[in-house]
Design a protein around this motif. Structure first.
Motif, PDB file in Angstrom:
ATOM      1  N   GLY A   1       0.821  -1.218   0.000  1.00 50.01           N
ATOM      2  CA  GLY A   1       0.000   0.000   0.000  1.00 50.01           C
ATOM      3  C   GLY A   1       0.844   1.252   0.000  1.00 50.01           C
ATOM      4  O   GLY A   1       0.520   2.242  -0.660  1.00 50.01           O
TER       5      GLY A   1
ATOM      6  N   TYR B   1       3.839   1.637  -1.320  1.00 51.12           N
ATOM      7  CA  TYR B   1       4.416   1.833  -2.664  1.00 51.12           C
ATOM      8  C   TYR B   1       3.398   2.400  -3.616  1.00 51.12           C
ATOM      9  O   TYR B   1       3.737   3.155  -4.529  1.00 51.12           O
ATOM     10  N   GLN B   2       2.127   2.057  -3.441  1.00 48.96           N
ATOM     11  CA  GLN B   2       1.081   2.606  -4.299  1.00 48.96           C
ATOM     12  C   GLN B   2       0.844   4.080  -4.014  1.00 48.96           C
ATOM     13  O   GLN B   2       0.478   4.836  -4.904  1.00 48.96           O
TER      14      GLN B   2
END
Length: 101
Positions: free
Chosen positions: A96, A98-99
């Motif tokens: 999450g 990295y998103q």
């Protein structure tokens, strides 16, 4: 219990803010000799791995700090099931993160 808690968090304002620190505290609990400790930690990590709670963790910096400290300070858990649950929760958080970035 987990589905009921998740349903309550989605339906009622304030339930997530009330339950999130308590779930994080379960991960950090160092009294591993208590009966049911492993199941409570695995249950808390399962809840914190859901998309609903992960979204809340990523949006709230103080909660994110508590969550990361709790995961990092959970080395006292030595059972494979608990360590796998903690690892999965942290990996879900990283995915999450990295998103977001």
């Amino acid at each position: 219990g987990q589905l009921a808690l998740l349903s309550c968090c989605r339906r009622y304002a304030g339930v997530c803010a009330f339950s999130m620190p308590r779930l994080i505290a379960l991960i950090q609990d160092t009294d591993s000799d208590k009966p049911g400790h492993d199941q409570r930690v695995v249950g808390a990590t399962t809840m914190l791995s859901t998309g609903y709670f992960q979204d809340r963790i990523l949006r709230d910096w103080p909660i994110m700090r508590l969550f990361l400290l709790a995961v990092c300070q959970s080395e006292h858990n030595d059972k494979d099931e608990v360590l796998d649950a903690l690892d999965n929760t942290f990996n879900t958080f990283l995915a999450g993160w990295y998103q977001v970035s």
